[in-house]
Design a protein around this motif. Structure first.
Motif, PDB file in Angstrom:
ATOM      1  N   ASP A  98      -4.184  -5.498  10.768  1.00  0.00           N
ATOM      2  CA  ASP A  98      -3.814  -4.105   9.992  1.00  0.00           C
ATOM      3  C   ASP A  98      -3.351  -3.420  10.273  1.00  0.00           C
ATOM      4  O   ASP A  98      -3.545  -2.664  10.819  1.00  0.00           O
ATOM      5  N   ASP A 153       0.321   3.390  16.183  1.00  0.00           N
ATOM      6  CA  ASP A 153      -0.504   3.349  14.552  1.00  0.00           C
ATOM      7  C   ASP A 153       0.471   1.661  14.262  1.00  0.00           C
ATOM      8  O   ASP A 153       0.212   2.070  13.458  1.00  0.00           O
ATOM      9  N   ILE A 154       2.295   2.481  14.152  1.00  0.00           N
ATOM     10  CA  ILE A 154       2.770   1.772  13.363  1.00  0.00           C
ATOM     11  C   ILE A 154       3.796   1.295  13.943  1.00  0.00           C
ATOM     12  O   ILE A 154       4.183   1.719  14.980  1.00  0.00           O
ATOM     13  N   PRO A 174       0.451  -0.866   9.842  1.00  0.00           N
ATOM     14  CA  PRO A 174       2.030  -0.897   8.936  1.00  0.00           C
ATOM     15  C   PRO A 174       2.683  -1.291   9.738  1.00  0.00           C
ATOM     16  O   PRO A 174       3.407  -0.974  11.233  1.00  0.00           O
ATOM     17  N   GLN A 206       1.114  -1.340   0.063  1.00  0.00           N
ATOM     18  CA  GLN A 206       0.326  -0.060   0.183  1.00  0.00           C
ATOM     19  C   GLN A 206       0.644   1.269   0.000  1.00  0.00           C
ATOM     20  O   GLN A 206       1.873   1.527   0.811  1.00  0.00           O
ATOM     21  N   LYS A 263       0.858  -2.673   4.565  1.00  0.00           N
ATOM     22  CA  LYS A 263       1.304  -1.703   4.815  1.00  0.00           C
ATOM     23  C   LYS A 263       3.175  -1.794   5.437  1.00  0.00           C
ATOM     24  O   LYS A 263       3.231  -1.770   6.573  1.00  0.00           O
ATOM     25  N   ASP A 274      -1.464   6.181   2.034  1.00  0.00           N
ATOM     26  CA  ASP A 274      -2.727   5.604   2.181  1.00  0.00           C
ATOM     27  C   ASP A 274      -2.523   5.394   3.441  1.00  0.00           C
ATOM     28  O   ASP A 274      -3.470   5.276   4.606  1.00  0.00           O
ATOM     29  N   TRP A 275      -1.486   5.231   4.206  1.00  0.00           N
ATOM     30  CA  TRP A 275      -1.223   5.429   5.894  1.00  0.00           C
ATOM     31  C   TRP A 275      -0.464   5.942   6.431  1.00  0.00           C
ATOM     32  O   TRP A 275      -0.871   6.090   8.056  1.00  0.00           O
ATOM     33  N   LEU A 276      -0.115   7.002   6.096  1.00  0.00           N
ATOM     34  CA  LEU A 276       0.455   7.591   7.141  1.00  0.00           C
ATOM     35  C   LEU A 276       0.174   8.895   6.199  1.00  0.00           C
ATOM     36  O   LEU A 276       0.359   9.223   4.827  1.00  0.00           O
ATOM     37  N   LYS A 277      -0.285   9.793   6.770  1.00  0.00           N
ATOM     38  CA  LYS A 277      -0.987  11.410   5.755  1.00  0.00           C
ATOM     39  C   LYS A 277       0.203  13.012   5.581  1.00  0.00           C
ATOM     40  O   LYS A 277       0.751  12.595   7.497  1.00  0.00           O
TER      41      LYS A 277
END
Ligand code: PEP
Ligand code: MN
Length: 362
Positions: A135, A109-110, A137, A11, A165, A15-18
């Motif tokens: 799910d 989150d990561i 990252p 991904q 991710k 998509d997973w970290l703005k």
């Protein structure tokens, strides 16, 4: 059949970290030392408006057991406060399935895997198994030793367990010969990773490459020129008293200054211009000529092998080889090429010549 690396469906990072800015920046202290330190650093980072995620180590892999090994799970509470107050996604290093479990429970989150863990396929497999069906990252630091396939293997193990991710983090390598870096960048390794794995985001960790603040700018700049997708850089509200990696951490204010001084190149495919096209065509022609010349040279080497065989000569003719090295290097230097480049190129040609001749003679 297993998909090959360039077929992996990774991904995109965005998509997973703005991203708050380009290049994307993940920052925060090497270690969570106290609630005050974490919150003060986060407040200052938030003020810069540059940071897309807040990082912190809470279990620290130290060479000697007497070093500060992190506060462990208590620090997860301090990080939760950071997220609540400033909205930062959180990134934490994990090295065991227990760490994974604690982080997932705490809403981290990561996750990232450190250089000391990346060297060990058993540990990586345990982490990948703990993450099956989750799910989240995962960022993968390069292993301590300069081994591209070991690094790729870590990414493969996570991907095969359903993690898509993914990002690689280039943090430099342990090498026998020491230079001014704490960890040698060996830039060709992340470049090769990128070419094997074009869809994988590669971040640079200038802090662990540089080891000191004064080198950060040049490391970041070089990574940008090599198309890095972002940075994970250590920051501390008062680096002078940091319990780990004090020499390399920057204040959030200095991070802001550092970013302002960077020249941010445009990604090549965003900028096709006519002049570049002309030059690329010229390079295409020259490369063809180069390959034709090399092919002709190897044909001559082949003919020489038959004579060497007839005359019962050795393949290796050291005096002749030394003369070739000296004369070609001198000629090349006169033509503006570097001695180092010429020596490695000639070395490669010589190795191939020996291989061809040995095959014919034996
Ligand atoms: C860190 O990021 O603080 C860290 C321990 O890094 P590495 O695994 O690259 O040494
Ligand atoms: Mn560190």
């Amino acid at each position: 059949m297993e998909p090959t690396l360039n077929e992996y469906e990774i991904q995109p990072l965005e998509d997973w970290l703005k991203p708050k800015c380009r290049p994307l920046i993940i920052s925060g202290p090497c270690s969570a030392e106290s609630r005050e330190q974490i919150l003060a650093t986060a407040a200052q980072l938030h003020k810069t408006g540059l940071v897309s995620a807040f990082r912190s180590g809470i279990w620290k892999p130290r060479s000697r057991p007497s070093g500060f090994e992190g506060h462990g799970e208590i620090a997860l509470k301090w990080l939760a406060e950071v997220k609540e107050k400033y909205g930062f996604p959180l990134a934490v290093e994990v090295a065991t399935p227990k760490h994974v479990e604690a982080c997932l429970k705490a809403g981290i989150d990561i996750l990232w895997v450190g250089a000391r863990t990346s060297v060990n396929p058993f540990s990586i497999q345990e982490l990948a198994d703990a993450l099956r069906g989750v799910d989240v990252p995962v960022m993968v630091k390069n292993p301590l030793n300069p081994d591209l396939s070991l690094w790729m293997g870590v990414i493969e193990r996570f991907y095969m367990n359903g993690i898509n991710k993914l990002a690689a983090v280039h943090r430099g390598f342990n090498t026998y010969e020491k230079t001014r870096y704490r960890n040698e960048p060996l830039w060709d390794i992340p470049v090769k990773l990128k070419s094997n794995f074009p869809q994988l985001p590669v971040l640079c960790d200038p802090s662990h490459i540089a080891g000191k603040r004064s080198l950060l700018h040049e490391v970041i700049q070089q990574a940008l020129l090599l198309d890095a997708d972002g940075f994970m850089i250590e920051s501390h509200h008062n680096p002078l008293v940091a319990l780990t990696d004090a020499a390399q951490q920057v204040t959030p204010g200095d991070l802001e200054k550092l970013v302002k001084q960077l020249k941010i190149p445009i990604k090549s495919d965003e900028n096709p211009c006519k002049e570049m096209e002309i030059l690329r065509n010229r390079v295409d022609e020259l490369d063809k000529m180069l390959i034709n010349t090399l092919s002709q040279r190897m044909n001559v080497v082949d003919d020489m092998a038959h004579i060497k065989k007839e005359c019962e000569m050795t393949v290796l003719q050291i005096k002749r080889w030394k003369t070739i090295m000296e004369t070609r290097t001198a000629y090349g230097v006169e033509k503006g090429l570097s001695k180092e480049f010429l020596e490695s190129l000639l070395d490669l040609i010589h190795k191939e010549s020996i291989k061809i001749q040995s095959k014919i003679i034996s």
